[in-house]
Design an enzyme around this catalytic site. Structure first.
Site, PDB file in Angstrom:
ATOM      1  N   SER A 196       1.230  -9.136  -2.467  1.00  0.00           N
ATOM      2  CA  SER A 196       0.168  -9.286  -3.475  1.00  0.00           C
ATOM      3  C   SER A 196       0.605 -10.279  -4.545  1.00  0.00           C
ATOM      4  CB  SER A 196      -0.142  -7.937  -4.114  1.00  0.00           C
ATOM      5  OG  SER A 196      -0.465  -7.006  -3.107  1.00  0.00           O
ATOM      6  N   ARG A 197       1.905 -10.362  -4.794  1.00  0.00           N
ATOM      7  CA  ARG A 197       2.405 -11.256  -5.846  1.00  0.00           C
ATOM      8  C   ARG A 197       2.353 -12.728  -5.433  1.00  0.00           C
ATOM      9  NH1 ARG A 197       5.912  -6.607  -7.198  1.00  0.00           N
ATOM     10  NH2 ARG A 197       5.444  -6.071  -9.366  1.00  0.00           N
ATOM     11  N   GLY A 218      -2.817  -1.766  -4.256  1.00  0.00           N
ATOM     12  CA  GLY A 218      -4.050  -2.551  -4.208  1.00  0.00           C
ATOM     13  C   GLY A 218      -3.810  -4.034  -4.049  1.00  0.00           C
ATOM     14  N   GLY A 278      -1.085  -7.577   5.462  1.00  0.00           N
ATOM     15  CA  GLY A 278       0.073  -6.693   5.636  1.00  0.00           C
ATOM     16  C   GLY A 278      -0.341  -5.226   5.460  1.00  0.00           C
ATOM     17  N   HIS A 279      -1.158  -4.965   4.420  1.00  0.00           N
ATOM     18  CA  HIS A 279      -1.655  -3.592   4.223  1.00  0.00           C
ATOM     19  C   HIS A 279      -2.580  -3.196   5.373  1.00  0.00           C
ATOM     20  CE1 HIS A 279      -0.920  -4.850  -0.088  1.00  0.00           C
ATOM     21  NE2 HIS A 279      -0.227  -3.740  -0.021  1.00  0.00           N
ATOM     22  N   LEU A 307      -5.160  -5.712  -1.700  1.00  0.00           N
ATOM     23  CA  LEU A 307      -4.721  -5.531  -0.316  1.00  0.00           C
ATOM     24  C   LEU A 307      -4.830  -6.829   0.482  1.00  0.00           C
ATOM     25  CD1 LEU A 307      -6.445  -2.092   0.349  1.00  0.00           C
ATOM     26  CD2 LEU A 307      -4.140  -2.538  -0.514  1.00  0.00           C
TER      27      LEU A 307
END
Ligand code: PAF
Length: 281
Positions: free
Chosen positions: A186-187, A31, A36-37, A33
């Protein structure tokens, strides 16, 4: 787009679709997102006629002092992105439905997971492989799409599929980057403005290595010696690793000879970032 929350419902739905001859694509995610996702979902759509995105922050792949609780979550935005990218289903199970209280079977890999991130995150890949095996059983995909950004994870999933005979075609898509080179993650949401600027050192060091390889440099120590000052100039909290490994074995190689992974893991404050390039192919 269907929202499916119960593992049993997910499996029944997939088994029915497979009986009807549909080709199922899976994009496993945790999640929060990003583009990239989105690229993975769009790719899965070209490879399958029914595309499932799973969103599950998997507790078993986080160490006791890692960021499981803090991991960024935005279920509504995730659902919107999945819908916009043309996903047919969003599988969003609860942890209690994925893992029985007395869950005791894990997938343990003993070779490719030893170095790189595996050396710094004990148990991480055991959690990843266990949940991916569960997702494969629940979603029954013909094809599953992963990002090159998590290069070691991607190689491990190829090994999982080979060694446990999952009838799944694994596709690895290139890393998506910000215009300035930062790999999407996401980080990245954890970084303040100063850390975000310093985090560019990862892609800059990797680009330097790529340029040197293009110019004919093959010696791993010389490549690392050219990269390290770029990473150090950004004053990271810790350079966890700067490794040049054979892409097949993930073992350190003294020379770039054939597909070779150049991978870095660096911490800024508490935020751990990874990035990589493949050279020599
Ligand atoms: O790459 C990720 O987001 C996770 O490790 C994965 C593959 C979804 C398993 O939890």
């Amino acid at each position: 787009m269907n929202l499916i929350e119960r593992p049993r419902e997910m499996q029944e739905c997939s088994l029915k679709l497979r009986r009807e001859g549909r080709r199922i694509g899976l994009v496993p995610t945790m999640g929060f997102l990003h583009e990239g996702h989105a690229a993975l979902i769009r790719r899965a759509r070209t490879l399958a006629d029914w595309c499932v995105v799973s969103v599950f922050v998997n507790p078993t792949q986080f160490g006791p002092h890692e960021d499981f609780t803090a991991y960024p979550r935005d279920p509504q935005r995730d659902a919107e992105l999945c819908r916009a990218c043309g996903a047919d289903a969003l599988f969003r199970p609860a942890a209690a439905d994925m893992y029985a209280a007395d869950h005791s079977v894990y997938v343990d890999e003993r070779d490719l997971s030893a170095g790189l991130c595996g050396a710094f995150r004990p148990g991480h890949f055991r959690g990843v492989l266990t949940v991916v095996a569960k997702l494969f059983n629940l979603v029954q995909p013909d094809v599953a799409v992963f990002g090159q950004k998590d290069a070691q994870q991607a190689r491990l999933i190829q090994r999982l599929v080979r060694d446990l005979n999952f009838p799944v075609h694994v596709v690895i898509e290139p890393t998506v980057r910000e215009p300035d080179g930062l790999a999407l993650s996401s980080r990245n949401a954890y970084l303040n403005a100063d850390e975000r600027r310093r985090a560019l050192s990862l892609s800059q060091a990797l680009r330097r290595a790529e340029a040197l390889v293009r110019e004919g440099e093959r010696d791993a120590e010389r490549l690392k010696a050219a990269m390290r000052p770029i990473l150090e100039a950004a004053a990271p909290t810790e350079i966890q690793y700067l490794e040049i490994v054979n892409y097949q074995t993930l073992r350190p190689t003294p020379q770039v000879a054939g597909p070779t992974l150049i991978a870095v893991a660096v911490k800024f404050g508490k935020t751990r970032l990874i990035d990589n390039v493949i050279v020599g192919r």
